[in-house]
Design a protein around this motif. Structure first.
Motif, PDB file in Angstrom:
ATOM      1  N   CYS A 121       0.740  -1.012  -0.184  1.00  0.00           N
ATOM      2  CA  CYS A 121       0.029  -0.087  -0.039  1.00  0.00           C
ATOM      3  C   CYS A 121       0.826   1.112  -0.041  1.00  0.00           C
ATOM      4  N   PRO A 122       0.643   2.103  -0.808  1.00  0.00           N
ATOM      5  CA  PRO A 122       1.603   3.342  -0.992  1.00  0.00           C
ATOM      6  C   PRO A 122       1.276   4.472  -0.042  1.00  0.00           C
ATOM      7  N   PRO A 123       2.237   5.125   0.592  1.00  0.00           N
ATOM      8  CA  PRO A 123       1.749   6.029   1.594  1.00  0.00           C
ATOM      9  C   PRO A 123       0.537   6.925   1.399  1.00  0.00           C
ATOM     10  N   ARG A 124      -0.053   7.336   0.254  1.00  0.00           N
ATOM     11  CA  ARG A 124      -1.288   7.918   0.054  1.00  0.00           C
ATOM     12  C   ARG A 124      -2.434   7.285   0.350  1.00  0.00           C
ATOM     13  N   LEU A 125      -2.481   5.935   0.375  1.00  0.00           N
ATOM     14  CA  LEU A 125      -3.793   5.171   0.756  1.00  0.00           C
ATOM     15  C   LEU A 125      -3.618   4.652   2.057  1.00  0.00           C
ATOM     16  N   LEU A 126      -2.701   4.929   2.964  1.00  0.00           N
ATOM     17  CA  LEU A 126      -2.687   4.895   4.286  1.00  0.00           C
ATOM     18  C   LEU A 126      -3.578   5.606   4.922  1.00  0.00           C
ATOM     19  N   PRO A 128      -5.280   8.356   7.217  1.00  0.00           N
ATOM     20  CA  PRO A 128      -4.877   9.703   7.119  1.00  0.00           C
ATOM     21  C   PRO A 128      -4.122   9.843   8.646  1.00  0.00           C
ATOM     22  N   ALA A 129      -4.256   9.167   9.625  1.00  0.00           N
ATOM     23  CA  ALA A 129      -3.455   9.461  10.740  1.00  0.00           C
ATOM     24  C   ALA A 129      -2.190   9.150  10.708  1.00  0.00           C
ATOM     25  N   HIS A 130      -1.592   8.611   9.545  1.00  0.00           N
ATOM     26  CA  HIS A 130      -0.209   8.285   9.283  1.00  0.00           C
ATOM     27  C   HIS A 130       0.365   9.583   8.746  1.00  0.00           C
ATOM     28  N   GLY A 131      -0.310  10.561   8.382  1.00  0.00           N
ATOM     29  CA  GLY A 131       0.079  11.983   7.997  1.00  0.00           C
ATOM     30  C   GLY A 131       0.275  12.076   6.577  1.00  0.00           C
ATOM     31  N   PHE A 132      -0.209  11.362   5.709  1.00  0.00           N
ATOM     32  CA  PHE A 132       0.107  11.312   4.350  1.00  0.00           C
ATOM     33  C   PHE A 132      -1.266  12.099   3.403  1.00  0.00           C
ATOM     34  N   VAL A 133      -1.081  12.892   2.625  1.00  0.00           N
ATOM     35  CA  VAL A 133      -1.968  13.486   1.658  1.00  0.00           C
ATOM     36  C   VAL A 133      -1.607  13.136   0.298  1.00  0.00           C
ATOM     37  N   ASP A 134      -2.845  12.710  -0.285  1.00  0.00           N
ATOM     38  CA  ASP A 134      -2.611  12.272  -1.541  1.00  0.00           C
ATOM     39  C   ASP A 134      -2.764  13.460  -2.696  1.00  0.00           C
TER      40      ASP A 134
END
Length: 281
Positions: A121-126, A128-134
């Motif tokens: 899973c790429p960061p953008r699909l984790l 949102p609590a993990h801090g990434f924005v698509d």
């Protein structure tokens, strides 16, 4: 070395790319497993202090002047620059083309094996609590893509969004960079060869499409393809020639001997008829 026929190359490249695209879709993997793999990669990076994608993603998200061009670069250059470099090599560097093409194709197939064995899973699909924005979704109004990777709107279902490990965006960019650096003649072309893979690595992380370790894996896959390419070329040559061997060379190797001297193992030629009287010999 003679340049390969353009139409056979076109068919070969199209066949490999079609197999890669279809295999990429089939290797979707389980979503839960893909998320687990993505989190494992993220935790490993945080432990090693290599989670560069967090800072880059925040910068690209907060700065549209960076995020929007990065989205365009991610969605297009991968599919434009690589074919352009292939065509350039074919036309201008035919002696280097076959080895370069074999290297690229082998590495691509190795990347497909990675997608199959390790859906990530790429960061953008984790969460949102993990801090990434698509950023592709955030700035989708400016481009042709929707909220599902870089696919055109409505075609997101035709992509495998868990094909993140390794990053072939970085791998193909590295291949292009090596070709431009090695065979380019002007300082500008060589500089582009250095800048393009570095820029691509920043883009894939800043847009939250890949982790830093995805980029590292992309480089590793290209390295493996480079090592395997000579063996693949030799195998192909054997298949094409049917395994035939050249006839054994002459024992003398083209050298002549003095009168009455024979090379060991050399067969004597039949004695020619001699009408000279014995008394005159």
């Amino acid at each position: 070395m003679r340049r390969p026929r353009w139409w056979t190359e076109l068919i070969l490249i199209a066949a490999v790319y079609a197999a890669y695209s279809c295999g990429r879709l089939l290797a979707r993997g389980d979503r839960t497993a893909a998320v687990d793999h993505g989190l494992a990669v993220l935790r490993a990076e945080e432990t090693l202090g290599l989670d560069l994608e967090h800072a880059l993603n925040r910068l690209f998200t907060a700065t549209p002047a960076l995020g929007i061009p990065a989205d365009f670069a991610y969605a297009s250059l991968h599919y434009l620059v690589t074919p352009a470099v292939l065509v350039w090599l074919f036309r201008r560097r035919p002696a280097a083309y076959r080895a370069a093409r074999t290297w690229l194709m082998l590495s691509t197939l190795l990347g497909l094996a990675g997608f199959t064995l390790l859906p990530t899973c790429p960061p953008r699909l984790l969460d949102p609590a993990h801090g990434f924005v698509d950023t592709m979704a955030q700035f989708s109004a400016y481009g042709w893509w929707g909220g599902e990777a870089s696919a055109p709107r409505g075609l997101g279902g035709l992509t495998n969004q868990y094909a993140a490990m390794p990053s072939l965006h970085v791998g193909w960019a590295l291949w292009c960079g090596v070709m431009l650096w090695r065979y380019g003649r002007s300082p500008l072309v060589k500089s582009l060869g250095v800048a393009y893979p570095l820029l691509t690595a920043l883009v894939v992380m800043g847009t939250a499409n890949h982790y830093f370790l995805d980029a590292v894996a992309g480089v590793a896959v290209m390295g493996a393809g480079l090592l395997l390419a000579p063996y693949a070329m030799r195998l192909t040559d054997r298949v094409i020639t049917g395994g035939s061997r050249q006839s054994a060379p002459l024992v003398s190797g083209g050298w002549e001997t003095s009168a009455g001297e024979r090379i060991p193992g050399q067969r004597s030629a039949p004695a020619a008829a001699d009408d000279t009287p014995a008394s005159a010999r």
